[in-house]
Scaffold this active site. Structure first.
Site, short mmCIF file in Angstrom:
data_model
loop_
_atom_site.label_atom_id
_atom_site.label_comp_id
_atom_site.label_asym_id
_atom_site.label_seq_id
_atom_site.Cartn_x
_atom_site.Cartn_y
_atom_site.Cartn_z
N TYR A 108 -81.39 22.56 54.10
CA TYR A 108 -82.55 23.13 53.42
C TYR A 108 -83.31 22.02 52.69
CZ TYR A 108 -85.63 26.77 52.28
OH TYR A 108 -86.78 27.51 52.23
N ARG A 161 -97.76 28.23 54.07
CA ARG A 161 -97.53 27.38 52.89
C ARG A 161 -96.06 26.99 52.87
NH1 ARG A 161 -95.04 28.59 48.06
NH2 ARG A 161 -93.64 27.68 49.55
N LYS A 179 -82.99 29.23 55.56
CA LYS A 179 -82.67 30.19 54.49
C LYS A 179 -81.52 31.10 54.92
CE LYS A 179 -85.13 29.74 50.84
NZ LYS A 179 -86.01 30.09 49.76
N GLU A 250 -91.22 34.65 52.95
CA GLU A 250 -90.95 33.26 52.61
C GLU A 250 -92.13 32.37 52.98
OE1 GLU A 250 -87.76 32.75 51.30
OE2 GLU A 250 -88.52 30.77 50.83
N ASP A 251 -92.59 31.59 52.02
CA ASP A 251 -93.61 30.58 52.27
C ASP A 251 -94.90 31.13 52.91
OD1 ASP A 251 -91.92 28.87 51.05
OD2 ASP A 251 -91.61 27.51 52.73
N ASP A 273 -89.14 35.51 47.99
CA ASP A 273 -88.28 34.57 47.28
C ASP A 273 -89.08 33.54 46.49
OD1 ASP A 273 -85.72 33.46 46.63
OD2 ASP A 273 -86.28 31.77 47.90
N ASP A 274 -90.24 33.15 47.01
CA ASP A 274 -91.05 32.14 46.30
C ASP A 274 -91.52 32.68 44.96
OD1 ASP A 274 -91.06 30.34 48.59
OD2 ASP A 274 -92.25 31.93 49.50
N ASN A 413 -91.32 20.93 45.36
CA ASN A 413 -90.59 20.43 46.53
C ASN A 413 -91.57 19.92 47.57
OD1 ASN A 413 -87.79 20.96 46.19
ND2 ASN A 413 -88.25 23.14 46.29
P1 NAD Z 1 -98.68 27.95 45.56
O1 NAD Z 1 -99.47 27.34 46.65
O2 NAD Z 1 -98.64 29.41 45.42
O3 NAD Z 1 -99.20 27.38 44.16
C1 NAD Z 1 -99.55 26.05 43.91
C2 NAD Z 1 -100.40 26.04 42.67
O4 NAD Z 1 -100.64 24.69 42.30
C3 NAD Z 1 -101.77 26.68 42.84
O5 NAD Z 1 -102.00 27.56 41.78
C4 NAD Z 1 -102.74 25.52 42.76
O6 NAD Z 1 -103.95 25.89 42.16
C5 NAD Z 1 -101.98 24.58 41.87
N1 NAD Z 1 -102.45 23.21 42.00
C6 NAD Z 1 -102.81 22.53 43.11
N2 NAD Z 1 -103.25 21.30 42.81
C7 NAD Z 1 -103.16 21.19 41.46
C8 NAD Z 1 -103.49 20.17 40.54
N3 NAD Z 1 -103.97 19.00 40.95
N4 NAD Z 1 -103.26 20.40 39.23
C9 NAD Z 1 -102.76 21.57 38.81
N5 NAD Z 1 -102.44 22.58 39.65
C10 NAD Z 1 -102.64 22.39 40.94
O7 NAD Z 1 -97.22 27.38 45.70
P2 NAD Z 1 -95.89 27.91 44.98
O8 NAD Z 1 -95.15 28.87 45.86
O9 NAD Z 1 -96.22 28.38 43.64
O10 NAD Z 1 -95.01 26.58 44.98
C11 NAD Z 1 -95.45 25.44 44.26
C12 NAD Z 1 -94.39 24.36 44.33
O11 NAD Z 1 -93.19 24.82 43.73
C13 NAD Z 1 -94.02 23.91 45.74
O12 NAD Z 1 -93.82 22.53 45.77
C14 NAD Z 1 -92.71 24.62 45.99
O13 NAD Z 1 -91.90 23.92 46.91
C15 NAD Z 1 -92.11 24.58 44.61
N6 NAD Z 1 -91.11 25.63 44.42
C16 NAD Z 1 -89.88 25.26 43.93
C17 NAD Z 1 -88.89 26.21 43.76
C18 NAD Z 1 -87.57 25.82 43.18
O14 NAD Z 1 -87.38 24.70 42.83
N7 NAD Z 1 -86.62 26.70 43.04
C19 NAD Z 1 -89.14 27.51 44.13
C20 NAD Z 1 -90.40 27.87 44.63
C21 NAD Z 1 -91.38 26.91 44.76
#
Ligand code: NAD
Length: 557
Positions: A108, A161, A179, A250-251, A273-274, A413
């Site tokens: 993963y 995404r 997953k 997912e994603d 899950d996200d 990530n």
């Molecule tokens: P998403 O696309 O829904 O949200 C991303 C957000 O970031 C959006 O609101 C966007 O406007 C904002 N953004 C983009 N560029 C930006 C900038 N320059 N400054 C400030 N904000 C900015 O994605 P998501 O599902 O919310 O996931 C976001 C990140 O979190 C990904 O990298 C994902 O891998 C990670 N994530 C980690 C975990 C974990 O560690 N357990 C779980 C879920 C998601």
């Protein structure tokens, strides 16, 4: 397919359909490779097809590890494990269950991100189901092509995404596959009950559309009513073909993720899950951190970098947790602030996406994250914007000036998108940061003190929630289940973990964590009257009995 339980023999004679000879060696669910016993080799037409020595499973694990550790490139390690899964599923899961810290980052995040980017180039054999825009009107027939009717969990993505990597189209299939491997490894859901689905409605990624080895539909993404109708057809067909199925989204990109969840969560056992899994693991990390600081949740102010699925999901669950501690809902929401690509999310901003509006508070607009930290003085910053290095030295030093023990969660990530590294968080805060990350970071020493940062890994949450829901055939997956899962996870963190900076338990305990979460989730399903079975006398024993152990079963008595 036979149930595989530790050290047990199959009851009675083998069924008619049981493969023999080369067909048995080519069936990954039944194959034991060099571990077939002498009696099995004689009875099943295997003599001569295998080298004479009969290996133990331990020897086989050593052989896999020796080969694995000779490979440096993460993607090649991924390919090696994938081919093991295609050859000998029991051994594949044994290797993962015994070596989670080494294997999970390969099957993963972060390596699965590389595998998705290269999907069409490293593709070797089919796994999971593809439901495409061209299957309209016949999705149920596609699902019936799946060989097992007792699938329990579908993980589905439309690839728009993938992690923090954007639109990867059908290449996103690596995510549901990965997953579901985690479901089996972390919660013991039987591999046969796991169904990865790629909802391939095209891609807007030009480089993929031009890539001659791209394996998905070569068209731009389906949108609007056509998209929704196909998704509804898919969910209805899943319910019909696999009664009691749980669906994990997912994603998906924001514009579909929130709508799909809100439309379906009250009519179908599904979750995202996200949004929800991330929320629960992050709340657990916060609760662990508060065990260190001794402060109350109601004393915290959270500032998110990012305002998407993860941020909104976490903020919603934090709000519920704050409300359960006595705050009213409006006050609880005001503890959560977000900065997106256009700055602080505030009331005066026009055209805010629906999911951001409830966190758009009255405040002058602020453009930069640093300025927002200065103005709002958060106790915790949570990075979920996939903006690498956004928690720079200035931000972390400011957090450390404002707080004795600042909470710094760099959750984006893969590793290349992390807001900061563990080393940066600790060294720029004089070792005072309470740190969690989205990708794994190695233990480190700073000024003679050893830190063991741990990943806020959704794998602590979703496998247990899914297992609990499937085990009692829950008709819905509720917020209460995720809140409880977070509390159970935080309760499993030992004092020794906290002393070394770990806000989560060791990954080697993930099956124990999952079974505790599954029991708690199942109990909630009974309390809320949404379980589809009679309450077992001993819920704990009932859940344990459902958990697959990757050990060989004797085929010949
Ligand atoms: P998403 O696309 O829904 O949200 C991303 C957000 O970031 C959006 O609101 C966007 O406007 C904002 N953004 C983009 N560029 C930006 C900038 N320059 N400054 C400030 N904000 C900015 O994605 P998501 O599902 O919310 O996931 C976001 C990140 O979190 C990904 O990298 C994902 O891998 C990670 N994530 C980690 C975990 C974990 O560690 N357990 C779980 C879920 C998601």
């Amino acid at each position: 397919m036979p149930q595989q339980s530790p050290g047990k023999a199959l009851p009675g004679p083998l069924p008619e359909w049981f493969p023999r000879g080369m067909a048995l060696l080519r069936d990954p669910a039944l194959n034991k490779g060099s571990a077939f016993t002498e009696r099995e080799r004689d009875a099943l037409g295997l003599r001569g097809l295998l080298p004479p020595h009969v290996s133990s499973q331990e020897e086989q694990v050593s052989r896999v590890l020796e080969n694995f550790r000779c490979i440096d490139a993460p993607l090649q390690r991924f390919i090696m494990l994938q081919s093991l899964q295609d050859r000998n599923e029991t051994l594949f899961y044994r290797v993962i269950v015994e070596n989670p810290d080494e294997m999970m980052p390969v099957i993963y995040t972060p390596t699965v991100g590389l595998a998705c980017q290269a999907f069409g180039h490293i593709y070797r054999s089919p796994r999971g189901l593809y439901v495409s825009a061209e299957d309209r009107g016949q999705v149920a027939a596609v699902l019936r092509n799946w060989p097992y009717r007792d699938a329990g969990i579908i993980v589905v993505t439309d690839g728009e995404r993938i992690l923090g990597l954007g639109d990867l189209g059908a290449n996103g299939m690596g995510i549901p596959i990965g997953k579901l491997a985690l479901y089996t490894a972390c919660a013991g859901l039987h591999p046969r009950r796991c169904l990865p689905v790629m909802f391939d409605i095209g891609t807007n990624n030009e480089s993929l559309l031009e890539d001659p080895l791209y394996l998905g539909l070569r068209r731009r993404r389906l949108t609007g009513a056509e998209y929704d109708d196909l998704m509804t057809e898919f969910l209805d067909a899943a319910k019909e073909v696999f009664p009691g199925i749980v669906v994990q989204f997912e994603d998906f990109a924001n514009h579909n993720a929130f709508r799909l969840l809100h439309r379906n969560r009250d009519r179908f056992p599904c979750f995202n899950d996200d949004i929800q899994g991330t929320a629960a693991v992050t709340l657990a990390g916060v609760l662990s951190a508060l065990r260190v600081t001794g402060a109350a949740l109601s004393d915290q102010t959270f500032l998110f970098l990012g305002a998407g699925e993860a941020a909104t999901g976490i903020a919603d669950l934090l709000t519920s947790a704050l409300v359960s501690e006595g705050l009213d809902e409006a006050a609880a929401r005001r503890r959560c602030w977000m900065v997106d690509s256009r700055g602080l999310v505030v009331r005066s901003r026009s055209a805010l996406a629906e999911h951001k509006r409830i966190y758009a508070h009255e405040h002058p607009l602020i453009g930069s994250f640093f300025d927002a930290v200065q103005a709002l003085r958060p106790t915790a910053i949570i990075g979920v914007g996939a903006v690498p290095s956004a928690f720079d030295r200035e931000v972390i030093e400011l957090m450390a000036r404002n707080n004795d023990r600042p909470l710094i969660f760099a959750l984006s990530n893969p590793t290349s998108r992390a807001e900061c590294t563990a080393e940066q968080a600790y060294s720029w805060s004089d070792g005072r940061a309470l740190f969690a990350s989205g990708s794994p970071f190695d233990p480190l020493e700073i000024n003679g003190r050893r830190f063991v940062p741990r990943q806020g890994n959704n794998s602590y949450i979703f496998p247990g929630v899914g297992l609990g829901a499937v085990a009692v055939q829950a008709s819905r997956i509720t917020d209460g289940m995720f809140m409880k899962a977070a509390r159970v996870l935080a309760d499993t963190v030992h004092e020794d973990d906290l002393a070394q900076g770990s806000l989560f338990p060791a990954l080697s305990r993930v099956r124990e964590v999952s079974s505790r979460i599954a029991v708690a989730v199942a109990a909630i399903a009974f309390d809320e009257g949404i379980a589809g079975i009679e309450m077992p006398d001993d819920l704990n024993a009932y859940i344990q009995a459902q958990m697959y152990e990757p050990e060989y079963v004797s085929y010949v008595n």
